[in-house]
Design a protein around this motif. Structure first.
Motif, PDB file in Angstrom:
ATOM      1  N   ASP A  16       0.845  -1.192   0.000  1.00  0.00           N
ATOM      2  CA  ASP A  16       0.000   0.000   0.000  1.00  0.00           C
ATOM      3  C   ASP A  16       0.880   1.242   0.000  1.00  0.00           C
ATOM      4  O   ASP A  16       2.066   1.193   0.307  1.00  0.00           O
ATOM      5  CB  ASP A  16      -0.897   0.003   1.243  1.00  0.00           C
ATOM      6  CG  ASP A  16      -1.888  -1.165   1.219  1.00  0.00           C
ATOM      7  OD1 ASP A  16      -2.360  -1.501   0.132  1.00  0.00           O
ATOM      8  OD2 ASP A  16      -2.154  -1.725   2.318  1.00  0.00           O
ATOM      9  N   ALA A  67      -7.840  -0.134  -4.995  1.00  0.00           N
ATOM     10  CA  ALA A  67      -9.140  -0.689  -5.391  1.00  0.00           C
ATOM     11  C   ALA A  67      -9.216  -2.187  -5.216  1.00  0.00           C
ATOM     12  O   ALA A  67     -10.286  -2.791  -5.417  1.00  0.00           O
ATOM     13  CB  ALA A  67      -9.422  -0.313  -6.844  1.00  0.00           C
ATOM     14  N   LEU A  68      -8.121  -2.825  -4.844  1.00  0.00           N
ATOM     15  CA  LEU A  68      -8.152  -4.278  -4.648  1.00  0.00           C
ATOM     16  C   LEU A  68      -9.074  -4.615  -3.485  1.00  0.00           C
ATOM     17  O   LEU A  68      -9.156  -3.878  -2.496  1.00  0.00           O
ATOM     18  CB  LEU A  68      -6.740  -4.789  -4.359  1.00  0.00           C
ATOM     19  CG  LEU A  68      -5.743  -4.748  -5.529  1.00  0.00           C
ATOM     20  CD1 LEU A  68      -4.359  -5.172  -5.045  1.00  0.00           C
ATOM     21  CD2 LEU A  68      -6.207  -5.651  -6.668  1.00  0.00           C
ATOM     22  N   PRO A  69      -9.794  -5.740  -3.570  1.00  0.00           N
ATOM     23  CA  PRO A  69     -10.712  -6.116  -2.486  1.00  0.00           C
ATOM     24  C   PRO A  69      -9.943  -6.487  -1.211  1.00  0.00           C
ATOM     25  O   PRO A  69      -8.839  -7.014  -1.259  1.00  0.00           O
ATOM     26  CB  PRO A  69     -11.464  -7.310  -3.066  1.00  0.00           C
ATOM     27  CG  PRO A  69     -10.553  -7.870  -4.105  1.00  0.00           C
ATOM     28  CD  PRO A  69      -9.811  -6.704  -4.690  1.00  0.00           C
ATOM     29  N   THR A  79     -14.467  -4.808   1.784  1.00  0.00           N
ATOM     30  CA  THR A  79     -14.183  -3.431   1.383  1.00  0.00           C
ATOM     31  C   THR A  79     -12.958  -3.453   0.497  1.00  0.00           C
ATOM     32  O   THR A  79     -12.602  -4.513  -0.041  1.00  0.00           O
ATOM     33  CB  THR A  79     -13.962  -2.535   2.622  1.00  0.00           C
ATOM     34  OG1 THR A  79     -13.713  -1.198   2.190  1.00  0.00           O
ATOM     35  CG2 THR A  79     -12.818  -3.043   3.475  1.00  0.00           C
ATOM     36  N   THR A  80     -12.317  -2.321   0.313  1.00  0.00           N
ATOM     37  CA  THR A  80     -11.107  -2.254  -0.514  1.00  0.00           C
ATOM     38  C   THR A  80      -9.905  -1.973   0.372  1.00  0.00           C
ATOM     39  O   THR A  80     -10.034  -1.529   1.523  1.00  0.00           O
ATOM     40  CB  THR A  80     -11.236  -1.142  -1.558  1.00  0.00           C
ATOM     41  OG1 THR A  80     -11.355   0.112  -0.886  1.00  0.00           O
ATOM     42  CG2 THR A  80     -12.451  -1.382  -2.455  1.00  0.00           C
ATOM     43  N   ARG A  81      -8.724  -2.206  -0.238  1.00  0.00           N
ATOM     44  CA  ARG A  81      -7.499  -1.997   0.540  1.00  0.00           C
ATOM     45  C   ARG A  81      -7.315  -0.528   0.900  1.00  0.00           C
ATOM     46  O   ARG A  81      -6.732  -0.198   1.930  1.00  0.00           O
ATOM     47  CB  ARG A  81      -6.279  -2.489  -0.247  1.00  0.00           C
ATOM     48  CG  ARG A  81      -6.270  -3.995  -0.419  1.00  0.00           C
ATOM     49  CD  ARG A  81      -5.007  -4.471  -1.078  1.00  0.00           C
ATOM     50  NE  ARG A  81      -3.818  -4.208  -0.279  1.00  0.00           N
ATOM     51  CZ  ARG A  81      -2.670  -4.875  -0.408  1.00  0.00           C
ATOM     52  NH1 ARG A  81      -2.580  -5.853  -1.299  1.00  0.00           N
ATOM     53  NH2 ARG A  81      -1.639  -4.564   0.332  1.00  0.00           N
TER      54      ARG A  81
END
Length: 639
Positions: A16, A67-69, A79-81
């Protein structure tokens, strides 16, 4: 597959946060970029990257990663990362800790239960109670800093004021002494006035008035024969009434001196005002040797005694100016041995006393120049044993004291040649026990002090040959307890010092037979506590030293039988703390040494009962720190 395309080629993880790229578009995470070493190259194409501060950021790559789950680790919400971190921070299922965790609370639970826990948690309750107190402490700390800042300039102003106060205080002390003397004199005058007023009614009262204030015109001075027939009161009265007639002054002083030889007349002479009358006569006739000699004799006898009445008579003599009169007499009649002998004795008797008044009288003697007068008398009349005895006694009394004034008097005596005069007296009169005893006392007092000046005085004693004289006196007068006490004390003071000169004095004393003399004194006077205490002190000082010479002196102490004598003294005088301290210290010094001889001395001390003696000393004096310290030192040596 999408996640694999987003992996960092360095750490092989999807990280991230910030993503960097080279100019060719190869992407890697910022954390790996920051760890690259110079030269910084792209991990895929090896193109130069430039400084980290100018790194190229790939925002589209960052958005795809965000946007990755992802799912919440607490409640499992999908949710997203990019949003999972914010969700987890406020997730109601995330475990919370007590706000008082740092204070020691170990609670952990859900957000819904946190409020209920805080209401009952003792740690949290204490924190809430302490919060206002901490605020007060912080405020007081700030106030303290402010006051400290204000105090600093005030302290800077105070320092010069204190420097001004010190000399003023030094000026106040003699003024206070003078005021006290004036008050005493005023009180005496008031009592005289009251007596005169009470006696003015009749013929007898009128006679008393005439005796007090002087002769009336029709009163003829008595003849010498009449004076020689008078009693104490009459002689004192005629001396007051006819002090202006030198013949009468001589005869009256002589008669008073003769009458005062009887002990019963001492207090009668004082009550009759003989002290003031004699002092006035001595002041009126400073060049009349007979007035001075008989006046000194009278004052010497009347001022003898250390009880309350005796101290009062001494103070009266000082108030009447007797100290200054005697000093003046000694200066004026240096060649008259009788004046010098009785003058020295008078100074001794008038100055004796351990109270503040006694110390003030000692200082007045010094201020009157009597120290120099005594030294000069001893030098001028070396063969007159009486002058030497009483001169030594006067020096021993006048130079007493370890305060600044006392040390100044000692130094003044040394400057006047008193040390050499005392040594010469002891060498000139070896068979006169009183000269030897008073000489040892004078040397003990004058040499007292471990500062540079005191050690210099001790060296002058040695240079004058006084060490050998002291030892010879102890050997010649072994049965005189006072002689042994003062001799031991003098040796202890003269031999003090751990420098080369001090060690030389110790060796010189040993060479003169001091060790054997002190041991003999301990053995000859086992019941005299002062002899035992001073003897232990002398052995402690003389035996101090762990060099070859010091150990040899310790062996001589053992050979002289002093170990047994010291132990016997400690056993016989258990309640005398000073003796116990000096005994333990002396044994510790004597038993020092790790060679065979040292071990033998330790064994000898143990065999004499030293271990039991030191245990008894420490039990008998639990509050005396010096006894405990020296006792423990000896215990450690003998263990």
């Amino acid at each position: 597959m999408a996640a694999q395309r987003l992996e960092c080629p360095v750490c092989l993880e999807v990280q991230d946060g910030r993503q960097h790229q080279c100019r060719e578009g190869h992407v890697f995470c910022a954390s790996c970029d920051s760890s690259l070493r110079a030269p910084r190259l792209c991990p895929e194409c090896r193109m130069a990257l430039g400084p980290l501060s100018q790194a190229i950021r790939n925002r589209s790559h960052e958005e795809r990663i965000a946007a990755l789950p992802a799912a919440c680790s607490h409640c499992g919400l999908a949710t997203t990362r990019g949003e999972v971190a914010a969700h987890e921070q406020g997730c109601p299922q995330r475990p919370r800790t007590c706000p008082a965790a740092e204070a020691g609370c170990a609670w952990s639970g859900l957000l819904a239960d946190k409020a209920a826990h805080e209401a009952t948690c003792p740690f949290a309750v204490c924190q809430r109670m302490m919060a206002p107190l901490r605020a007060q402490v912080a405020a007081q700390g700030a106030e303290n800093e402010r006051l400290q800042a204000q105090l600093a300039p005030l302290q800077a102003q105070l320092a010069p004021l204190q420097a001004q106060v010190a000399p003023l205080q030094a000026q106040v002390a003699p003024l206070q002494t003078e005021v006290a003397e004036l008050r005493a004199e005023n009180s005496l005058l008031r009592s005289r006035v009251a007596a005169l007023e009470a006696g003015e009614g009749g013929e007898e009262g009128g006679r008393r008035v005439r005796q007090r204030v002087g002769a009336a015109p029709h009163d003829a001075p008595p003849s010498n024969a009449e004076v020689r027939a008078m009693d104490v009161a009459a002689a004192a009265a005629v001396l007051r009434a006819h002090v202006s007639v030198s013949r009468v002054a001589v005869a009256a002083c002589e008669r008073l001196a003769e009458l005062c030889m009887d002990e019963q007349n001492d207090h009668l002479a004082a009550e009759a005002g003989a002290i003031e009358a004699v002092a006035a006569a001595m002041q009126a006739y400073p060049q009349e040797a007979e007035v001075q000699r008989h006046g000194c004799t009278t004052l010497r006898i009347v001022c003898f005694g250390n009880d309350a009445a005796g101290l009062a008579r001494k103070q009266r003599a000082a108030g009447a100016g007797a100290i200054e009169a005697v000093a003046a007499a000694m200066h004026a009649h240096l060649q008259v041995a009788g004046v010098q002998e009785h003058g020295c004795t008078t100074l001794t008797n008038v100055c004796s006393g351990d109270d503040a008044a006694g110390r003030a009288r000692m200082q007045r003697v010094a201020d009157a120049g009597a120290i120099e007068a005594v030294a000069a008398a001893m030098q001028a009349h070396l063969q007159v044993a009486g002058v030497q005895e009483h001169g030594c006694g006067a020096l021993g009394i006048v130079c007493c004291g370890t305060d600044a004034a006392g040390l100044a008097r000692k130094q003044r005596a040394a400057g006047a040649g008193a040390i050499e005069a005392v040594a010469a007296a002891m060498q000139a009169h070896p068979q006169v026990a009183r000269v030897q005893q008073q000489g040892c006392l004078a040397l003990c007092i004058v040499c007292c002090g471990t500062d540079a000046a005191g050690l210099a005085r001790s060296q002058r004693v040695a240079d004058a040959g006084a060490i050998e004289a002291i030892v010879a006196a102890m050997q010649a007068h072994s049965l005189v307890a006072g002689m042994q006490e003062q001799g031991c004390a003098a040796l202890a003071n003269v031999c003090s010092g751990t420098d080369a000169a001090g060690r030389a004095r110790k060796q010189r004393a040993a060479g003169a037979g001091a060790i054997e003399a002190v041991a003999a004194a301990l053995q000859a006077h086992p019941q005299v506590a002062r002899v035992q205490e001073q003897g232990c002190l002398a052995l402690r000082i003389v035996c101090c030293g762990t060099d070859a010479a010091g150990l040899a002196r310790s062996q001589r102490v053992a050979d002289a039988g002093a170990i047994e004598a010291i132990v016997a003294a400690m056993q016989a005088h258990l309640l005398v703390a000073g003796l116990q301290e000096q005994g333990c210290a002396a044994l510790a010094n004597v038993c020092s040494g790790t060679d065979a001889a040292g071990r033998a001395r330790k064994q000898r001390a143990a065999g004499a009962g030293a271990i039991e003696a030191v245990a008894a000393a420490m039990q008998a004096h639990p509050q005396v720190a010096s006894v405990q310290a020296q006792g423990q030192r000896l215990r450690d040596l003998l263990a």
